[in-house]
Design a protein around this motif. Structure first.
Motif, PDB file in Angstrom:
ATOM      1  N   SER A 129      18.807 -49.864 -10.432  1.00 49.91           N
ATOM      2  CA  SER A 129      19.125 -51.288 -10.432  1.00 49.91           C
ATOM      3  C   SER A 129      19.208 -51.806 -11.864  1.00 49.91           C
ATOM      4  O   SER A 129      18.857 -51.120 -12.823  1.00 49.91           O
ATOM      5  CB  SER A 129      18.082 -52.066  -9.630  1.00 49.91           C
ATOM      6  OG  SER A 129      16.772 -51.747 -10.047  1.00 49.91           O
ATOM      7  N   LYS A 170      24.445 -41.432 -16.671  1.00 49.64           N
ATOM      8  CA  LYS A 170      24.111 -40.506 -15.590  1.00 49.64           C
ATOM      9  C   LYS A 170      23.716 -39.134 -16.119  1.00 49.64           C
ATOM     10  O   LYS A 170      22.955 -38.406 -15.466  1.00 49.64           O
ATOM     11  CB  LYS A 170      25.297 -40.365 -14.629  1.00 49.64           C
ATOM     12  CG  LYS A 170      25.543 -41.596 -13.776  1.00 49.64           C
ATOM     13  CD  LYS A 170      26.755 -41.393 -12.862  1.00 49.64           C
ATOM     14  CE  LYS A 170      27.024 -42.641 -12.028  1.00 49.64           C
ATOM     15  NZ  LYS A 170      28.233 -42.472 -11.180  1.00 49.64           N
ATOM     16  N   PRO A 221      14.846 -42.884 -11.019  1.00 44.61           N
ATOM     17  CA  PRO A 221      15.476 -43.755 -10.021  1.00 44.61           C
ATOM     18  C   PRO A 221      14.495 -44.756  -9.432  1.00 44.61           C
ATOM     19  O   PRO A 221      13.276 -44.543  -9.434  1.00 44.61           O
ATOM     20  CB  PRO A 221      15.975 -42.771  -8.958  1.00 44.61           C
ATOM     21  CG  PRO A 221      15.179 -41.529  -9.146  1.00 44.61           C
ATOM     22  CD  PRO A 221      14.838 -41.460 -10.601  1.00 44.61           C
ATOM     23  N   ASP A 222      15.043 -45.863  -8.911  1.00 44.80           N
ATOM     24  CA  ASP A 222      14.222 -46.908  -8.305  1.00 44.80           C
ATOM     25  C   ASP A 222      13.281 -46.338  -7.260  1.00 44.80           C
ATOM     26  O   ASP A 222      12.102 -46.719  -7.185  1.00 44.80           O
ATOM     27  CB  ASP A 222      15.118 -47.960  -7.632  1.00 44.80           C
ATOM     28  CG  ASP A 222      15.972 -48.730  -8.616  1.00 44.80           C
ATOM     29  OD1 ASP A 222      15.607 -48.789  -9.810  1.00 44.80           O
ATOM     30  OD2 ASP A 222      17.009 -49.275  -8.199  1.00 44.80           O
ATOM     31  N   GLU A 223      13.806 -45.447  -6.418  1.00 39.42           N
ATOM     32  CA  GLU A 223      13.014 -44.916  -5.302  1.00 39.42           C
ATOM     33  C   GLU A 223      11.769 -44.186  -5.800  1.00 39.42           C
ATOM     34  O   GLU A 223      10.731 -44.194  -5.133  1.00 39.42           O
ATOM     35  CB  GLU A 223      13.879 -43.970  -4.457  1.00 39.42           C
ATOM     36  CG  GLU A 223      14.994 -44.657  -3.698  1.00 39.42           C
ATOM     37  CD  GLU A 223      16.211 -44.996  -4.557  1.00 39.42           C
ATOM     38  OE1 GLU A 223      17.158 -45.604  -4.010  1.00 39.42           O
ATOM     39  OE2 GLU A 223      16.231 -44.647  -5.765  1.00 39.42           O
ATOM     40  N   SER A 260      18.696 -41.210  -1.254  1.00 40.34           N
ATOM     41  CA  SER A 260      19.457 -41.991  -2.230  1.00 40.34           C
ATOM     42  C   SER A 260      18.656 -42.133  -3.519  1.00 40.34           C
ATOM     43  O   SER A 260      17.420 -42.183  -3.495  1.00 40.34           O
ATOM     44  CB  SER A 260      19.781 -43.380  -1.677  1.00 40.34           C
ATOM     45  OG  SER A 260      18.593 -44.122  -1.457  1.00 40.34           O
ATOM     46  N   GLN A 261      19.349 -42.173  -4.640  1.00 40.19           N
ATOM     47  CA  GLN A 261      18.720 -42.391  -5.935  1.00 40.19           C
ATOM     48  C   GLN A 261      19.518 -43.457  -6.669  1.00 40.19           C
ATOM     49  O   GLN A 261      20.620 -43.191  -7.149  1.00 40.19           O
ATOM     50  CB  GLN A 261      18.650 -41.082  -6.734  1.00 40.19           C
ATOM     51  CG  GLN A 261      17.746 -40.047  -6.088  1.00 40.19           C
ATOM     52  CD  GLN A 261      17.459 -38.867  -6.992  1.00 40.19           C
ATOM     53  OE1 GLN A 261      17.707 -38.900  -8.192  1.00 40.19           O
ATOM     54  NE2 GLN A 261      16.929 -37.804  -6.417  1.00 40.19           N
ATOM     55  N   THR A 262      18.945 -44.644  -6.744  1.00 40.33           N
ATOM     56  CA  THR A 262      19.658 -45.781  -7.307  1.00 40.33           C
ATOM     57  C   THR A 262      18.997 -46.245  -8.605  1.00 40.33           C
ATOM     58  O   THR A 262      17.815 -45.994  -8.852  1.00 40.33           O
ATOM     59  CB  THR A 262      19.687 -46.956  -6.309  1.00 40.33           C
ATOM     60  OG1 THR A 262      18.335 -47.291  -5.943  1.00 40.33           O
ATOM     61  CG2 THR A 262      20.452 -46.586  -5.057  1.00 40.33           C
TER      62      THR A 262
END
Length: 350
Positions: free
Chosen positions: A144, A127, A152-154, A140-142
Motif C-alpha cells: 500500500s 519490485k 508486503p502488507d500481509e 496475495s502480497q500487496t
C-alpha cells in the motif's frame, strides 16, 4: 498488528541516535523472561542495508544499477527475512515474543531511498527488491501507499510495530559526530560524512510506517511510540511502554554494573562470518556508535535537556562544526520537526 492467530512479534523502529540502545538496556531485553531476540537485539536487516549501500550504489539512480547488483541486494533482504522467520518460529514454539530493533531505512525499499536524491523510481525497479514471504501469510502480497518497505502488507500486519523518536536538534548533530568518528577510524571518507549523515537525518520513513499502522483494518489502537526524552527523564513512561509491549516490568533496570555495560555483541553474520577482518570492522564501528552507553552505569540525563531552542543550538553547531555543516544540520532539523512533532503527539506518557 499481530493477531491472536499469529506469534507475538514486535519490531521497534528507530533511526540513528534516538537512544534506542539505551531503551533496550533499560527494558533489559536479554533478560526478559518471555522474549527472544538476536544477540544484537535485532538488526536482522543490517546486512541487507549494508549490501545495498556498498560500492557507492546510492550515489546513482536505481535505474542505473546492474541486474547483478539488484539481485545481490534482493538476496540479502531475502536472507534477512529467512533469519527473522527462523527466530520467530523458535519464539512461537517456546510461546515467547520475538523482538527486533531495526532502523526504519534498513528495511526500506532501496528504490525509495534512492528516490530521495535521484527522482522517481519505476514500479519494476521497486519490485526487484520486494521479498517473497511464505504462503502462510496469504497468497496475495500487496504494497500500500505508506508501505515503503521491502515487506508486503500481509506480512507486516503480523507484527506489532513500535517506534522510538528523539528531537532532531539532539539526534542529528549526535549522528554527525558519530560519522566524524567513523571517518577518523577509516570507515568513511571525509567527504562521505555529510552525505551519509544527511540521508539518515529523516523521520519520514518512521512516520510513513506509523501512518501505515493506523490504516490497517486489524489495528484498533495507536502503535506504541516512545520519546528518548521520556526514556531518560520519565521512567513511568518507559514502564508503561514495557507493560503495553507485553514485557515484564520486573526485569527492567535503570542502573547497571560495569561488567554489564555492553548492550550488543556483534557476532558473525552472513556478511562477515567467513571474513575476520570484516567482522572486526563491524565490531569497531559498533563500539563507536555505542561508546556513550558502554561507558555508562546508568542513565545520563545530561544527554537530554528538557527544553531545546533550535536557534541556540545552531549557534553551538557553528562553533563546533563550522558554518556549512551547521546550515545542513539546521535544515535537516527544521525539515524533520513536523514528522517529529506528529509522532511525539502520539507517544506513551505517564
Amino acid at each position: 498488528m499481530a493477531t491472536q492467530n499469529t506469534p507475538n512479534r514486535m519490531i521497534l523502529v528507530s533511526v540513528p541516535r534516538t537512544a534506542s540502545n539505551l531503551l533496550l538496556k533499560v527494558l533489559n531485553i536479554p533478560k526478559q523472561p518471555n522474549v527472544i531476540t538476536s544477540p544484537k537485539g535485532g538488526y536482522f536487516f543490517y546486512d541487507a542495508f549494508m549490501t545495498a549501500g556498498k560500492d557507492g550504489r546510492f550515489n546513482k539512480a536505481i535505474g542505473e544499477w546492474t541486474q547483478e547488483e539488484k539481485s545481490e541486494v534482493h538476496k540479502a533482504f531475502q536472507h534477512a527475512v529467512t533469519d527473522l522467520e527462523e527466530y520467530s518460529a523458535r519464539a512461537h514454539a517456546e510461546n515467547k515474543m520475538i523482538f527486533a530493533k531495526e532502523h526504519a531505512f534498513w528495511f526500506l525499499n532501496p528504490g525509495f531511498f534512492s528516490g530521495m536524491t535521484h527522482g522517481a523510481v519505476s514500479d519494476e525497479d521497486l519490485k526487484s527488491f520486494q521479498v517473497t514471504v511464505p504462503e502462510s501469510y496469504g497468497l496475495s502480497q500487496t504494497f500500500s501507499q505508506n508501505n515503503s518497505t521491502v515487506l508486503p502488507d500481509e506480512y507486516l500486519r503480523t507484527w506489532q510495530l513500535a517506534f522510538i523518536i528523539r528531537h532532531p536538534a539532539l539526534a542529528w548533530p549526535s549522528l554527525y559526530r558519530a560519522m566524524q568518528k567513523m571517518c577518523k577510524a577509516g570507515f568513511l571518507e571525509d567527504d562521505d560524512a555529510k552525505g551519509v549523515s544527511l540521508t539518515n537525518m529523516s523521520m519520514q520513513w518512521t512516520r510513513r510506517l506509523f501512518d501505515w499502522c493506523l490504516e490497517q483494518p486489524d489495528a484498533p489502537v495507536t502503535p506504541l511510540v516512545i520519546d528518548a526524552n521520556d526514556v531518560i527523564h520519565n521512567p513511568g513512561a518507559v514502564i508503561k511502554f514495557c507493560e503495553r509491549a507485553g514485557m515484564d516490568t520486573g526485569s527492567m533496570q535503570f542502573e547497571w554494573k560495569d561488567n554489564e555495560r555492553k548492550s550488543e555483541t556483534w557476532t558473525p553474520d552472513r556478511a562477515s562470518a567467513d571474513n575476520p577482518a570484516e567482522l572486526a570492522r563491524h565490531q569497531k564501528a559498533a563500539s563507536i556508535m555505542l561508546s556513550s552507553l558502554e561507558g555508562s552505569t546508568g542513565i545520563n540525563k545530561e544527554k537530554a535537556p528538557t527544553s531545546i531552542d533550535i536557534d541556540a543550538e545552531v549557534v553551538k553547531w557553528r562553533a563546533e562544526f563550522g558554518d556549512e555543516v551547521a546550515e545542513l544540520l539546521e535544515k535537516a532539523t527544521r525539515d524533520a520537526m513536523p514528522d517529529y512533532e506528529y509522532l511525539k503527539a502520539n507517544r506513551v506518557t505517564a
